[in-house]
Motif scaffolding. Structure first.
Motif, short mmCIF file in Angstrom:
data_model
loop_
_atom_site.label_atom_id
_atom_site.label_comp_id
_atom_site.label_asym_id
_atom_site.label_seq_id
_atom_site.Cartn_x
_atom_site.Cartn_y
_atom_site.Cartn_z
N LYS A 1 0.59 -1.66 0.29
CA LYS A 1 0.02 -0.06 -0.29
C LYS A 1 1.02 0.79 -0.13
N LEU A 2 2.01 1.25 0.06
CA LEU A 2 2.52 2.10 0.11
C LEU A 2 3.02 2.97 -1.25
N PHE A 3 3.18 1.54 -1.74
CA PHE A 3 3.50 1.87 -2.99
C PHE A 3 2.10 2.94 -4.03
N SER A 4 0.75 2.97 -2.67
CA SER A 4 0.55 3.08 -4.09
C SER A 4 0.79 4.34 -5.15
N THR B 1 10.19 8.40 0.20
CA THR B 1 10.88 9.92 0.40
C THR B 1 10.41 10.92 -0.81
N ALA B 2 11.57 10.38 -1.60
CA ALA B 2 11.72 11.23 -2.88
C ALA B 2 10.71 11.57 -4.09
N ARG B 3 10.21 9.38 -3.89
CA ARG B 3 8.66 9.49 -4.83
C ARG B 3 7.72 11.06 -4.55
N PRO C 1 7.35 14.40 -12.57
CA PRO C 1 7.42 12.60 -13.18
C PRO C 1 7.93 12.42 -12.45
N VAL C 2 7.89 11.17 -11.45
CA VAL C 2 9.26 10.53 -10.83
C VAL C 2 8.57 8.90 -11.19
N ALA C 3 9.37 8.11 -11.09
CA ALA C 3 9.25 6.91 -11.05
C ALA C 3 10.28 5.76 -10.57
N LEU C 4 9.67 4.92 -9.31
CA LEU C 4 10.32 4.49 -8.42
C LEU C 4 9.98 2.96 -8.80
N PHE C 5 11.85 2.16 -8.84
CA PHE C 5 12.28 1.01 -8.93
C PHE C 5 11.84 0.20 -8.25
N LEU C 6 11.51 -1.23 -8.21
CA LEU C 6 12.41 -2.05 -7.00
C LEU C 6 13.03 -3.35 -7.83
N ILE D 1 12.53 -6.22 -10.54
CA ILE D 1 10.94 -6.69 -10.74
C ILE D 1 9.78 -5.71 -10.73
N GLN D 2 9.91 -4.66 -10.67
CA GLN D 2 8.28 -3.61 -10.15
C GLN D 2 9.15 -2.21 -10.99
N LYS D 3 8.12 -1.85 -11.34
CA LYS D 3 8.46 0.06 -11.31
C LYS D 3 6.70 0.69 -11.44
N PHE D 4 6.95 1.48 -10.38
CA PHE D 4 5.70 2.39 -10.12
C PHE D 4 6.17 4.10 -10.53
N GLU D 5 5.16 4.12 -11.54
CA GLU D 5 5.69 5.40 -12.34
C GLU D 5 4.36 6.86 -11.38
N SER D 6 4.32 7.50 -11.40
CA SER D 6 3.87 8.70 -10.74
C SER D 6 3.93 10.09 -11.26
#
Length: 144
Positions: free
Chosen positions: A43-46, A88-90, A99-104, A139-144
């Protein structure tokens, strides 16, 4: 200690604001990750907040956010992990409508143990976690 306080007051108003925000969010996400059960951590990656409106990317704002997180990390003198820094950065970039993308990512070490890493990018600029990412498989990319 006095020298650090003087350096703080030498910063521009926006830099001081981002620095305070970075300290708060680093502490918040450190605590949040510790108390959140692992089955609910996703849920932190919404995605984007409902009122999010993306502006034209501003490289100076991205640079200031990156700098604020690094400064806050040094002042806190705790080793915040890559996930805390990425979250924090996101949040800070979303607040600035950037725009920001968080990668795992994952990799294995020589003993075949899995090692996880998280990093953020905004418009091809690494904001957090850029060291050694070439060895990680996304393995996962979260864009926002």
């Amino acid at each position: 200690m006095i020298i650090r306080a003087l350096k703080y007051f030498e910063l521009m108003a926006l830099q001081r604001k981002l620095f305070r925000k970075a300290i708060f969010l680093l502490l918040y996400y450190t605590y949040k990750i510790k108390i959140t059960p692992s089955k609910r951590i996703h849920k932190l990656f919404s995605g984007k907040p409902e009122n999010f409106r993306e502006k034209q990317p501003d490289k100076e704002t991205i640079r200031l956010v990156k700098q604020a997180i690094r400064r806050a990390n040094r002042v806190l003198k705790q080793r915040n992990n890559c996930l805390v820094q990425s979250l924090t950065a996101r949040e800070m970039l979303q607040e600035q409508a950037q725009p920001v993308a968080l990668f795992l990512g994952l990799k294995t070490d020589k003993n075949r143990n899995l090692i996880a890493h998280s990093w953020t990018k905004s418009e091809e600029i690494f904001v957090t976690g850029e060291k050694g990412i070439k060895s990680y498989k996304v393995i996962q990319k979260f864009e926002s």
